[in-house]
Design a protein around this motif. Structure first.
Motif, PDB file in Angstrom:
ATOM      1  N   GLN A  27      -3.956  -3.513   7.532  1.00  0.00           N
ATOM      2  CA  GLN A  27      -4.369  -2.167   7.112  1.00  0.00           C
ATOM      3  C   GLN A  27      -3.157  -1.341   6.688  1.00  0.00           C
ATOM      4  O   GLN A  27      -3.282  -0.334   6.017  1.00  0.00           O
ATOM      5  CB  GLN A  27      -5.094  -1.469   8.263  1.00  0.00           C
ATOM      6  N   GLY A  39      -1.413  -4.161   3.537  1.00  0.00           N
ATOM      7  CA  GLY A  39      -2.309  -4.686   2.504  1.00  0.00           C
ATOM      8  C   GLY A  39      -2.796  -6.088   2.838  1.00  0.00           C
ATOM      9  O   GLY A  39      -2.218  -6.776   3.675  1.00  0.00           O
ATOM     10  N   LEU A  64       0.856  -1.184   0.000  1.00  0.00           N
ATOM     11  CA  LEU A  64       0.000   0.000   0.000  1.00  0.00           C
ATOM     12  C   LEU A  64       0.890   1.232   0.000  1.00  0.00           C
ATOM     13  O   LEU A  64       1.826   1.324   0.811  1.00  0.00           O
ATOM     14  CB  LEU A  64      -0.890   0.016   1.250  1.00  0.00           C
ATOM     15  N   TYR A  65       0.607   2.140  -0.906  1.00  0.00           N
ATOM     16  CA  TYR A  65       1.438   3.343  -1.025  1.00  0.00           C
ATOM     17  C   TYR A  65       0.726   4.549  -0.423  1.00  0.00           C
ATOM     18  O   TYR A  65      -0.503   4.647  -0.479  1.00  0.00           O
ATOM     19  CB  TYR A  65       1.806   3.583  -2.495  1.00  0.00           C
ATOM     20  N   GLY A 106       5.451   3.894   1.619  1.00  0.00           N
ATOM     21  CA  GLY A 106       4.428   2.872   1.792  1.00  0.00           C
ATOM     22  C   GLY A 106       4.926   1.699   2.605  1.00  0.00           C
ATOM     23  O   GLY A 106       5.995   1.776   3.237  1.00  0.00           O
ATOM     24  N   GLY A 119       4.445  -2.974   2.694  1.00  0.00           N
ATOM     25  CA  GLY A 119       3.844  -4.112   1.999  1.00  0.00           C
ATOM     26  C   GLY A 119       4.514  -5.435   2.310  1.00  0.00           C
ATOM     27  O   GLY A 119       5.225  -5.573   3.304  1.00  0.00           O
ATOM     28  N   SER A 156       3.464   5.743  -5.853  1.00  0.00           N
ATOM     29  CA  SER A 156       3.110   4.449  -6.449  1.00  0.00           C
ATOM     30  C   SER A 156       4.356   3.577  -6.515  1.00  0.00           C
ATOM     31  O   SER A 156       5.457   4.003  -6.134  1.00  0.00           O
ATOM     32  CB  SER A 156       2.548   4.655  -7.852  1.00  0.00           C
TER      33      SER A 156
END
Lengths: 58, 421
Positions: free
Chosen positions: B321, B324, B283-284, B391, B393, B289
């Motif tokens: 959350q 991801g 998640l960014y 982000g 992940g 991105s």
């Protein structure tokens, strides 16, 4: 039970291998489960060879 | 007969299970880390030269040079780093670990962790908090100012605090935290709270003024990742003695320098097995991105090497959350890690897994056989120096690291004439 009789009933499918077969059946509403299975060492011959060697310790 | 490997792995696991990581104090890197010197900069991951370093690592080095007073501008710092006047070495070669860029310089304060069962020590800097920070490759004036505050206020207060309090058993604290929703890699909310609860009375007993005590308590409390810089050296101190067990196929180090991912295997000593680090699926933050992401970086996956972090994600459902996925994915990740590990932790029990112990002791043979790769949850740094975190992940080590290690292991046994023709 003959194959023809089998296909007259509701199918319950267990899928091994390519996941797309499972996805297609699910799309068609067929009860199916996908088994998370891969061939040993992903089928890579050199890695299988190395693993086999480790089973031959003196 | 595969007893020689099974026996070695049993010995390595016994060492890991018996580890007693304990916080015994704080010190200055240049004075306490073995081999540390003014012109030596430690970094995360396997060895790397300046030219090959990624943005966050370069940014961290530049911040370190300005903090040490060896350069006064970013341009001067980059020139200095490229001049060959600075020596670079992995934290792991000096009993240390560092999150993200993992830059450790001589002046930096560090936590000192001792494995009471085996007498070895591990070191880690104090967590800087979120935002513009050196570990993410930021090097602006606010970063240097904050590092100076940590050196001049945070460090002396905490040092005296631990002297008053006495050693803190981190194994017990981590065991409690994993039952309170932490996996102590990207979720350290419970562990940080437990630490503050333990430290607060002793902070109040120190000789510092109220303003300084309040600033320290507020800083610790404002940063959920305060404990990360304790869980990491705790894992390092626990795993390190296992790294000396001959003929063991257990992984005792996983680390990334932002360019390459590296692993070390007990039976293969200090040798690194490396491959290009992966880009993280995650998640960014708004405005960023995958295009902005640097490949995987940091020593923090030492927590996964011990069976915590991504390996214990089932116990930290709230983390999805941040990184991801769903809580169901978290359980799936942990379940799959039992496929590639040797034992279940006797100390770190996971309630959502019906109190099964964390999956412990990654066996390179199992990774190759099942093709299941370790699961790591991690922060994502911007690929350009100076920007910071973009982000978080999930990421995996490259399979090539394990393939190379397995080949080297077989070669070793062949050289020792231990394999049948």
């Amino acid at each position: 039970m003959s194959v023809n009789d089998l296909f007259k009933q509701e199918l319950k499918v267990v899928n091994l291998g390519l996941k797309s077969f499972y996805s297609d059946l699910r799309t068609q509403g067929v009860t199916t489960v996908h088994v998370n299975w891969k061939p040993k060492a992903g089928g890579k011959k050199n890695m299988l060879n190395l693993l086999n060697k480790l089973n031959k310790i003196k | 007969m595969i007893d020689i490997i099974e026996n070695a792995n049993k010995e390595a696991l016994e060492i890991i299970q018996n580890g007693q990581p304990t916080l015994i104090g704080l010190g200055v890197a240049g004075e306490v880390i073995p081999g540390m010197e003014k012109n030596l900069f430690l970094h995360a991951g396997p060895p790397i030269r300046w030219e090959k370093m990624s943005g966050p690592l370069k940014g961290g080095v530049m911040a370190g040079l300005m903090y040490e007073g060896l350069a006064s501008t970013p341009e001067e710092a980059a020139e200095y780093a490229a001049s060959g006047k600075v020596r670079f070495d992995p934290c792991h070669h000096h009993d240390a670990v560092g999150p993200m860029a993992g830059i450790v310089t001589a002046k930096m304060p560090v936590w000192i962790i001792e494995n009471k069962a085996y007498g070895n020590r591990a070191y880690c800097t104090l967590n800087e908090g979120l935002g513009k920070v050196l570990r993410m490759g930021a090097y602006g004036p606010e970063v240097i100012k904050h590092l100076q505050w940590m050196e001049n206020v945070l460090y002396p207060v905490l040092k005296e605090t631990i002297e008053i309090h006495g050693p803190i058993d981190l194994k017990t604290m981590i065991a409690q935290a994993v039952q309170m929703g932490d996996e102590v890699h990207n979720r350290n909310k419970a562990a940080t709270s437990l630490l503050i609860r333990e430290l607060a009375p002793s902070i109040l007993k120190t000789s510092f003024n109220n303003e300084e005590k309040i600033a320290v308590l507020e800083f610790l409390n404002s940063n959920d990742h305060t404990f990360l810089n304790l869980s990491m050296p705790a894992a390092k101190a626990t795993l390190e003695p296992a790294g000396k067990v001959k003929h063991s196929t257990i992984v005792y180090t996983m680390a990334r320098n932002g360019t390459e991912f590296g692993i070390r295997v007990a039976g293969l000593g200090g040798r690194w097995f490396t491959a290009p680090a992966e880009i993280i699926d995650g998640l960014y933050f708004p405005g960023f991105s995958m295009e902005d992401a640097n490949p995987d970086v940091g020593d923090s996956c030492i927590t996964e090497t011990l069976g915590l972090g991504g390996f214990s994600m089932a116990t930290a459902p709230a983390i999805v959350q941040f990184v991801g996925g769903t809580p169901k994915d978290a359980v799936r990740y942990t379940t799959s890690m039992y496929e590639i590990t040797t034992e279940e932790s006797r100390a770190y029990k996971l309630p959502p897994m019906n109190f099964r112990g964390a999956p412990t002791g990654i066996d390179i043979r199992k990774v190759i056989e099942t093709q299941v790769l370790p699961v790591i949850n991690t922060g994502i740094a911007h690929k350009k120096p100076g920007v910071g975190q973009v982000g978080a992940g999930i990421v995996h080590p490259p399979m090539a690291c394990f393939e190379q290690a397995l080949e080297a292991f077989v070669n070793l046994l062949e050289d020792e004439d231990l394999l049948e023709e």
